[in-house]
Write a protein that holds these residues in place. Structure first.
Motif, PDB file in Angstrom:
ATOM      1  N   TRP A 177      66.256  39.611 -65.789  1.00 60.28           N
ATOM      2  CA  TRP A 177      66.220  38.319 -65.103  1.00 60.28           C
ATOM      3  C   TRP A 177      66.529  37.160 -66.040  1.00 60.28           C
ATOM      4  CZ3 TRP A 177      66.452  37.415 -60.092  1.00 60.28           C
ATOM      5  CH2 TRP A 177      66.230  38.503 -59.239  1.00 60.28           C
ATOM      6  N   ALA A 178      66.260  37.308 -67.307  1.00 60.27           N
ATOM      7  CA  ALA A 178      66.708  36.293 -68.261  1.00 60.27           C
ATOM      8  C   ALA A 178      68.227  36.243 -68.274  1.00 60.27           C
ATOM      9  CB  ALA A 178      66.171  36.606 -69.656  1.00 60.27           C
ATOM     10  N   ALA A 179      68.855  37.430 -68.206  1.00 62.89           N
ATOM     11  CA  ALA A 179      70.317  37.489 -68.147  1.00 62.89           C
ATOM     12  C   ALA A 179      70.848  36.858 -66.872  1.00 62.89           C
ATOM     13  CB  ALA A 179      70.773  38.944 -68.247  1.00 62.89           C
ATOM     14  N   ARG A 180      70.182  37.144 -65.760  1.00 58.86           N
ATOM     15  CA  ARG A 180      70.665  36.613 -64.478  1.00 58.86           C
ATOM     16  C   ARG A 180      70.532  35.097 -64.420  1.00 58.86           C
ATOM     17  NH1 ARG A 180      69.654  39.477 -58.692  1.00 58.86           N
ATOM     18  NH2 ARG A 180      70.799  41.056 -59.854  1.00 58.86           N
ATOM     19  N   THR A 181      69.423  34.553 -64.905  1.00 55.38           N
ATOM     20  CA  THR A 181      69.275  33.096 -64.886  1.00 55.38           C
ATOM     21  C   THR A 181      70.295  32.435 -65.813  1.00 55.38           C
ATOM     22  OG1 THR A 181      67.479  33.311 -66.516  1.00 55.38           O
ATOM     23  CG2 THR A 181      66.853  33.077 -64.208  1.00 55.38           C
ATOM     24  N   ALA A 182      70.603  33.084 -66.933  1.00 47.91           N
ATOM     25  CA  ALA A 182      71.632  32.548 -67.829  1.00 47.91           C
ATOM     26  C   ALA A 182      73.000  32.584 -67.151  1.00 47.91           C
ATOM     27  CB  ALA A 182      71.671  33.347 -69.125  1.00 47.91           C
ATOM     28  N   LEU A 183      73.279  33.661 -66.442  1.00 46.70           N
ATOM     29  CA  LEU A 183      74.555  33.790 -65.726  1.00 46.70           C
ATOM     30  C   LEU A 183      74.696  32.705 -64.670  1.00 46.70           C
ATOM     31  CD1 LEU A 183      77.130  35.446 -65.054  1.00 46.70           C
ATOM     32  CD2 LEU A 183      75.702  36.803 -63.498  1.00 46.70           C
ATOM     33  N   THR A 193      74.997  38.635 -73.758  1.00 47.53           N
ATOM     34  CA  THR A 193      74.094  39.154 -74.790  1.00 47.53           C
ATOM     35  C   THR A 193      72.837  39.752 -74.170  1.00 47.53           C
ATOM     36  OG1 THR A 193      74.881  37.498 -76.369  1.00 47.53           O
ATOM     37  CG2 THR A 193      72.752  38.523 -76.826  1.00 47.53           C
ATOM     38  N   LEU A 194      72.294  39.055 -73.181  1.00 48.80           N
ATOM     39  CA  LEU A 194      71.065  39.529 -72.544  1.00 48.80           C
ATOM     40  C   LEU A 194      71.318  40.778 -71.700  1.00 48.80           C
ATOM     41  CD1 LEU A 194      69.547  36.068 -71.606  1.00 48.80           C
ATOM     42  CD2 LEU A 194      68.483  37.775 -73.101  1.00 48.80           C
ATOM     43  N   TYR A 195      72.463  40.834 -71.023  1.00 47.23           N
ATOM     44  CA  TYR A 195      72.770  42.049 -70.255  1.00 47.23           C
ATOM     45  C   TYR A 195      72.966  43.237 -71.187  1.00 47.23           C
ATOM     46  CZ  TYR A 195      73.062  40.003 -65.593  1.00 47.23           C
ATOM     47  OH  TYR A 195      72.746  39.423 -64.400  1.00 47.23           O
ATOM     48  N   ALA A 196      73.590  42.993 -72.333  1.00 49.71           N
ATOM     49  CA  ALA A 196      73.742  44.070 -73.310  1.00 49.71           C
ATOM     50  C   ALA A 196      72.370  44.544 -73.798  1.00 49.71           C
ATOM     51  CB  ALA A 196      74.590  43.595 -74.485  1.00 49.71           C
ATOM     52  N   ARG A 197      71.467  43.613 -74.001  1.00 55.23           N
ATOM     53  CA  ARG A 197      70.104  43.961 -74.423  1.00 55.23           C
ATOM     54  C   ARG A 197      69.401  44.770 -73.342  1.00 55.23           C
ATOM     55  NH1 ARG A 197      65.750  39.368 -76.394  1.00 55.23           N
ATOM     56  NH2 ARG A 197      63.926  40.695 -76.669  1.00 55.23           N
ATOM     57  N   ALA A 198      69.538  44.339 -72.087  1.00 53.40           N
ATOM     58  CA  ALA A 198      68.901  45.049 -70.985  1.00 53.40           C
ATOM     59  C   ALA A 198      69.475  46.454 -70.839  1.00 53.40           C
ATOM     60  CB  ALA A 198      69.072  44.265 -69.685  1.00 53.40           C
ATOM     61  N   LEU A 199      70.781  46.585 -71.027  1.00 59.06           N
ATOM     62  CA  LEU A 199      71.411  47.903 -70.927  1.00 59.06           C
ATOM     63  C   LEU A 199      70.984  48.820 -72.061  1.00 59.06           C
ATOM     64  CD1 LEU A 199      75.008  47.046 -69.694  1.00 59.06           C
ATOM     65  CD2 LEU A 199      73.458  48.716 -68.666  1.00 59.06           C
ATOM     66  N   THR A 200      70.731  48.251 -73.215  1.00 59.43           N
ATOM     67  CA  THR A 200      70.211  49.055 -74.320  1.00 59.43           C
ATOM     68  C   THR A 200      68.844  49.629 -73.962  1.00 59.43           C
ATOM     69  OG1 THR A 200      71.386  47.705 -75.948  1.00 59.43           O
ATOM     70  CG2 THR A 200      69.541  49.023 -76.758  1.00 59.43           C
TER      71      THR A 200
END
Length: 393
Positions: A177-183, A193-200
């Motif tokens: 959700w940090a990635a989604r709010t940034a998007l 960067t956050l989506y890559a972190r979430a995928l990791t």
């Protein structure tokens, strides 16, 4: 000689001596009286411990009395447990165990704002707290962030999700959700960067991979379209299909070159039986570079559905799949059902004639071919096989 029993005066004198720190009632140089604080603190400590024990007992009773997952601050036992924990904290405000107990109660009942304040107080008293406590506090931040997101307060949501990740760097929902709010805010580099972190953290999540790809191309569409698309995607996941369709359409209006917005709008419109919306979306999609075979297929489906009805077209196509799989009897049933759903569906009549002809049911085939030609006089194939069926060969 008879001894006189101790008088009230002698008892009072002894108590006075004790309070003044004397070993006996004998005369001694005057000493300052100790402050009553130790006795008071002892009483407070005992009261705090008693209240904490009561809170723990009430927690066990609440978990036993109420269905799992239903904990709520308005439930009597949970309310009493929270009140007892507050009493313990008030009596011993610097005690980390009581502060943690209070925070855990508010966390379990989902009283998120109070839980946040309680965890903050605990971490001030126990700066070296362990991982379990940080994870519980992170869960509180996640819930506060999601609540802010649903109330359309993206900046607050992003702050909560960020704090969550500070408390628990491996928290997948917070990374997501940090990635989604940034998007949605147009911070595309941060989102990637956050989506890559979430995928990791969760490499098998296809939705994360999908949105990571979207973040890479979102700069072409702009924040308004990207945000509408993201919100629509969430509505679709939650089963709110009409709202989701409206969101995908909004994204496509904001950025007509938004391929995925057009595609998602088309898919959802077909699911909802909205053939006009599906036709609009797939027409726009096929006009963009790189339409897929599925996009072209769905455009044809939407076009036919506008004329004959979506149900009839879907029935016809399902029957055709049966035919190609060699299930001729099931195919005949399907083609016939399509003609019943839409009597003007020439293609369905033609294929009904064909499957009957191949089964050597010539009379029935001739009936179907006759209908097909009446509806589409340009259908030379049906005209040819009609003659053969009439001749019984």
């Amino acid at each position: 000689m008879h001894r006189t029993p101790p008088t009230c005066f002698s008892i009072t004198l002894a108590l006075t001596a004790a309070l003044l720190g004397h070993a006996s009632a004998q005369t001694a140089p005057a000493q300052p009286a100790p402050a009553p604080a130790p006795t008071s603190l002892l009483t407070q400590g005992q009261g705090a411990a008693q209240a904490a024990a009561e809170a723990r007992d009430l927690i066990l009773k609440a978990r036993s009395a109420y269905p799992a997952g239903s904990a709520n601050i308005d439930q009597t036992l949970w309310k009493q447990a929270a009140a007892a924990a507050e009493t313990a904290v008030t009596a011993a405000p610097g005690n980390p165990d009581y502060l943690k107990l209070r925070a855990q109660i508010y966390t379990e009942v989902g009283f998120w704002r109070q839980a946040e304040l309680a965890w903050n107080a605990y971490f001030r008293a126990a700066p070296g707290a362990g991982t379990p406590e940080s994870q519980q506090a992170a869960a509180v931040q996640y819930n506060l962030g999601y609540a802010a997101y649903t109330r359309n307060m993206p900046d607050q949501a992003a702050a909560f999700f960020g704090t969550c990740l500070q408390l628990d760097a491996a928290n997948v929902p917070c990374a997501t959700w940090a990635a989604r709010t940034a998007l949605e805010a147009g911070n595309y580099t941060q989102a990637q960067t956050l989506y890559a972190r979430a995928l990791t953290l969760n490499p098998a999540d296809k939705t994360l991979a999908y949105f990571q790809g979207l973040a890479q191309s979102a700069g072409r569409y702009g924040p308004a379209a990207t945000r509408a698309f993201s919100r629509a995607y969430g509505d679709r996941e939650a089963g709110r299909k009409p709202q989701a369709l409206a969101g995908f359409q909004e994204a496509a209006r904001s950025a007509p070159n938004f391929t995925e917005a057009q595609r998602e709008a088309g898919r959802l419109a077909l699911e909802l039986g909205n053939t006009q919306a599906a036709l609009d979306a797939y027409t726009a999609l096929n006009a963009l570079p790189g339409p897929t075979a599925a996009d072209r297929f769905n455009l044809a489906l939407a076009t036919e559905a506008q004329q004959y009805g979506l149900g009839a077209v879907q029935t016809y196509r399902a029957a055709y799949q049966k035919y190609t799989a060699g299930e001729k009897a099931a195919a005949e049933t399907g083609f016939q059902a399509a003609t019943q759903q839409s009597p003007t569906y020439a293609k369905a009549w033609a294929w009904l004639g064909r499957v009957r002809y191949e089964a050597k049911n010539y009379a029935a085939a001739a009936e179907a071919y006759t209908q097909a030609i009446a509806l589409d006089p340009t259908d030379r194939s049906s005209a040819y096989y009609l003659k053969l069926a009439q001749q019984g060969k």
